[in-house]
Scaffold this motif. Structure first.
Motif, PDB file in Angstrom:
ATOM      1  N   ILE A   1       0.839  -1.202   0.000  1.00 30.37           N
ATOM      2  CA  ILE A   1       0.000   0.000   0.000  1.00 30.37           C
ATOM      3  C   ILE A   1       0.871   1.248   0.000  1.00 30.37           C
ATOM      4  O   ILE A   1       0.592   2.225  -0.698  1.00 30.37           O
ATOM      5  CB  ILE A   1      -0.951  -0.003   1.216  1.00 30.37           C
ATOM      6  N   LEU A   2       1.939   1.219   0.767  1.00 30.54           N
ATOM      7  CA  LEU A   2       2.870   2.364   0.800  1.00 30.54           C
ATOM      8  C   LEU A   2       3.439   2.636  -0.591  1.00 30.54           C
ATOM      9  O   LEU A   2       3.486   3.784  -1.037  1.00 30.54           O
ATOM     10  CB  LEU A   2       4.015   2.091   1.775  1.00 30.54           C
ATOM     11  N   ASP A   3       3.873   1.580  -1.259  1.00 32.75           N
ATOM     12  CA  ASP A   3       4.453   1.740  -2.594  1.00 32.75           C
ATOM     13  C   ASP A   3       3.443   2.360  -3.556  1.00 32.75           C
ATOM     14  O   ASP A   3       3.790   3.236  -4.358  1.00 32.75           O
ATOM     15  CB  ASP A   3       4.922   0.384  -3.140  1.00 32.75           C
ATOM     16  N   LYS A   4       2.201   1.923  -3.478  1.00 36.72           N
ATOM     17  CA  LYS A   4       1.164   2.451  -4.363  1.00 36.72           C
ATOM     18  C   LYS A   4       0.900   3.929  -4.088  1.00 36.72           C
ATOM     19  O   LYS A   4       0.767   4.743  -5.005  1.00 36.72           O
ATOM     20  CB  LYS A   4      -0.132   1.650  -4.202  1.00 36.72           C
ATOM     21  N   ILE A   5       0.820   4.287  -2.809  1.00 37.00           N
ATOM     22  CA  ILE A   5       0.530   5.673  -2.432  1.00 37.00           C
ATOM     23  C   ILE A   5       1.629   6.608  -2.921  1.00 37.00           C
ATOM     24  O   ILE A   5       1.370   7.620  -3.571  1.00 37.00           O
ATOM     25  CB  ILE A   5       0.363   5.800  -0.903  1.00 37.00           C
ATOM     26  N   PHE A   6       2.866   6.267  -2.638  1.00 33.46           N
ATOM     27  CA  PHE A   6       3.965   7.175  -2.962  1.00 33.46           C
ATOM     28  C   PHE A   6       4.326   7.165  -4.448  1.00 33.46           C
ATOM     29  O   PHE A   6       4.961   8.104  -4.932  1.00 33.46           O
ATOM     30  CB  PHE A   6       5.180   6.859  -2.095  1.00 33.46           C
ATOM     31  N   SER A   7       3.890   6.146  -5.169  1.00 38.34           N
ATOM     32  CA  SER A   7       4.130   6.126  -6.616  1.00 38.34           C
ATOM     33  C   SER A   7       3.334   7.219  -7.327  1.00 38.34           C
ATOM     34  O   SER A   7       3.647   7.584  -8.459  1.00 38.34           O
ATOM     35  CB  SER A   7       3.769   4.757  -7.196  1.00 38.34           C
ATOM     36  N   GLU A   8       2.290   7.753  -6.675  1.00 38.74           N
ATOM     37  CA  GLU A   8       1.474   8.801  -7.265  1.00 38.74           C
ATOM     38  C   GLU A   8       2.110  10.189  -7.115  1.00 38.74           C
ATOM     39  O   GLU A   8       1.649  11.143  -7.702  1.00 38.74           O
ATOM     40  CB  GLU A   8       0.079   8.803  -6.627  1.00 38.74           C
ATOM     41  N   PHE A   9       3.142  10.288  -6.303  1.00 36.56           N
ATOM     42  CA  PHE A   9       3.827  11.561  -6.084  1.00 36.56           C
ATOM     43  C   PHE A   9       4.711  11.889  -7.286  1.00 36.56           C
ATOM     44  O   PHE A   9       5.091  11.012  -8.059  1.00 36.56           O
ATOM     45  CB  PHE A   9       4.701  11.497  -4.838  1.00 36.56           C
ATOM     46  N   CYS A  10       5.074  13.168  -7.382  1.00 39.46           N
ATOM     47  CA  CYS A  10       6.041  13.554  -8.392  1.00 39.46           C
ATOM     48  C   CYS A  10       7.455  13.280  -7.860  1.00 39.46           C
ATOM     49  O   CYS A  10       7.674  13.218  -6.648  1.00 39.46           O
ATOM     50  CB  CYS A  10       5.896  15.037  -8.744  1.00 39.46           C
ATOM     51  N   ILE A  11       8.394  13.100  -8.772  1.00 42.14           N
ATOM     52  CA  ILE A  11       9.791  12.915  -8.370  1.00 42.14           C
ATOM     53  C   ILE A  11      10.294  14.217  -7.768  1.00 42.14           C
ATOM     54  O   ILE A  11      10.043  15.301  -8.293  1.00 42.14           O
ATOM     55  CB  ILE A  11      10.644  12.499  -9.577  1.00 42.14           C
ATOM     56  N   GLY A  12      11.019  14.122  -6.667  1.00 39.75           N
ATOM     57  CA  GLY A  12      11.558  15.319  -6.023  1.00 39.75           C
ATOM     58  C   GLY A  12      10.745  15.779  -4.835  1.00 39.75           C
ATOM     59  O   GLY A  12      11.126  16.733  -4.159  1.00 39.75           O
ATOM     60  N   LYS A  13       9.612  15.091  -4.548  1.00 38.79           N
ATOM     61  CA  LYS A  13       8.803  15.474  -3.392  1.00 38.79           C
ATOM     62  C   LYS A  13       8.742  14.329  -2.412  1.00 38.79           C
ATOM     63  O   LYS A  13       8.789  13.170  -2.774  1.00 38.79           O
ATOM     64  CB  LYS A  13       7.369  15.848  -3.817  1.00 38.79           C
TER      65      LYS A  13
END
Length: 459
Positions: free
Chosen positions: A447-459
């Motif tokens: 679930i963590l991987d899925k959530i943070f994969s939606e972020f932009c690179i650099g944030k």
């Protein structure tokens, strides 16, 4: 998290400055290898959080990459709670790209999407709901959606979830004591106390769920479809709401053949407005595809704005459109009222039942302000202010709250029926764990991987 990560944190393109950041134990060493200062030559000689002026240099080529400002920030008092370096370059594509490449050549690893915020979560600076609020702030489309996201970043939802979980923890402890010491008096007291606490938990979860519909609108925008047959004024309506000529307007039917999407802010309500192809039978293959897409968007719409032309009598296409919106939230616009009226409004009211009807003229602007007010009234009961400090804006959070609500409801039913306490304990623990997935206390790595994969690179 042994690697030191680096990424460009500003949008690619022309700008005044561009920021490249690093996080990890080697940040200072890597930064020192590529920076040569004006007054303080080596980054290691500077003080914590001191902004230094100088140049990024590729020492292998003895080449200046850019004139920069640079700062070293020692953990744990940083965004990630690790050592960090931020480099402020000239804006543009080339400068930041060259600086990042140099950092990677010196041993840094390219950050994955959201990895800086993920480290902030894993290092305990943010809980998961606060971390998710970061991306909501970035994507905010109105002042109100920004404020709700900022409140969540400050911990408004986290605090509410923690309060509920603490009550559940006391209930679980009470149950376990009663199981371990099966004294009859203790057990009777346990059931009575559990029912009172369970009702409080249910009420608090329900209160959060009641904010989810407004929260969804604030986060994603109100999915609003403009529907009607060709040449009734749909594109003119889009342009009127946007206050710009976004869509092509002609007297030729079928001008709009594909979906046009735009965001607009109506007093804090973000509208995702979708202008569709006119609904009609057509032999034109391209237009037919557009009509089919228009029908599909109606199914997913939160609101449908249906435009009728009062200068023409009701047609088969109009009747078909009325059928499409029978079970949808919809506002009816009677457009072109500056022309002779050929509509039977009373008959139309019977067809559309309880849906609001507004008289408009896109030529004169008549009725646009009434339409905007109607949208506000429909979704905020006339008030656009947020009614609660805590608003649930995230679908994942809503799903977990719904699971937790079912858990506590099942638990209360069991408590009232004097079901054995070990069975009640299962429902209470499930509720506690489902709420914990919101804050991240009980969340899995997938679930963590899925959530943070939606972020932009650099944030």
């Amino acid at each position: 998290m042994a690697d030191t990560i680096a990424a460009i944190s500003t949008a690619i393109g022309e700008a005044g400055i561009g920021i490249v950041r690093m996080s990890g134990k080697e940040s200072l060493n890597i930064g020192s290898k590529v920076f040569k200062g004006n007054k303080i030559e080596n980054l290691k000689d500077g003080r914590n959080r001191e902004l230094l002026y100088g140049h990024i240099i590729d020492k292998s080529k003895d080449q200046i990459i850019d004139e920069v400002l640079i700062v070293y920030m020692k953990g744990p008092y940083t965004y990630t709670r690790e050592d960090m370096v931020e480099i402020y370059c000239h804006g543009g594509i080339i400068s930041v790209k060259k600086v990042l490449e140099l950092l990677l050549n010196e041993g840094a690893k390219l950050a994955e999407p959201g990895e800086f915020t993920k480290r902030a979560f894993l290092n305990g600076r943010l809980d998961l709901s606060q971390a998710e609020a970061v991306i909501d702030i970035i994507r905010s489309k109105t002042d109100k959606s920004f404020q709700v996201s900022l409140d969540q970043l400050e911990g408004s939802l986290s605090k509410s979830i923690k309060e509920i979980r603490n009550i559940l923890l006391e209930m679980i402890a009470h149950v376990e004591v009663s199981i371990d010491f099966p004294d009859e008096d203790i057990e009777e007291v346990a059931y009575e106390d559990l029912e009172n606490s369970g009702r409080i938990v249910m009420e608090k979860i329900e209160a959060l769920l009641n904010t989810a519909e407004r929260g969804k609108i604030l986060r994603y925008g109100l999915n609003t479809v403009i529907l009607g047959k060709p040449n009734v004024g749909k594109s003119s309506l889009l342009n009127a709401i946007l206050r710009e000529n976004r869509a092509i307007v002609t007297d030729i039917p079928g001008t709009t053949r594909d979906i046009i999407e735009e965001y607009v802010n109506i007093d804090g309500i973000p509208l995702k407005i979708i202008d569709t192809a006119g609904i009609r039978d057509t032999e034109d293959l391209v237009e037919k595809i557009g009509v089919d897409r228009a029908k599909e968007t109606v199914e997913k719409a939160d609101l449908v704005i249906v435009v009728f032309d009062v200068s023409r009598e009701l047609s088969e296409e109009d009747y078909h459109i009325i059928e499409l919106i029978q079970d949808k939230k919809a506002i009816i616009l009677l457009n072109k009222t500056d022309l002779p009226n050929k509509y039977d409004e009373k008959f139309l009211k019977e067809l559309v039942r309880d849906k609001e009807i507004i008289t408009t003229s896109m030529t004169t602007g008549l009725g646009i302000d009434i339409l905007e007010k109607s949208i506000k009234n429909m979704f905020y009961s006339g008030e656009v202010e947020i009614f609660s400090d805590t608003v649930v804006t995230n679908i994942r959070h809503k799903n977990q709250l719904e699971k937790a609500y079912k858990n506590i409801a099942d638990g209360l039913t069991a408590i009232k029926s004097y079901v054995p306490l070990d069975c009640i304990e299962v429902d209470l623990k499930n509720c506690w764990e489902n709420l914990g997935e919101i804050s991240g206390d009980t969340v899995g790595e997938d679930i963590l991987d899925k959530i943070f994969s939606e972020f932009c690179i650099g944030k």
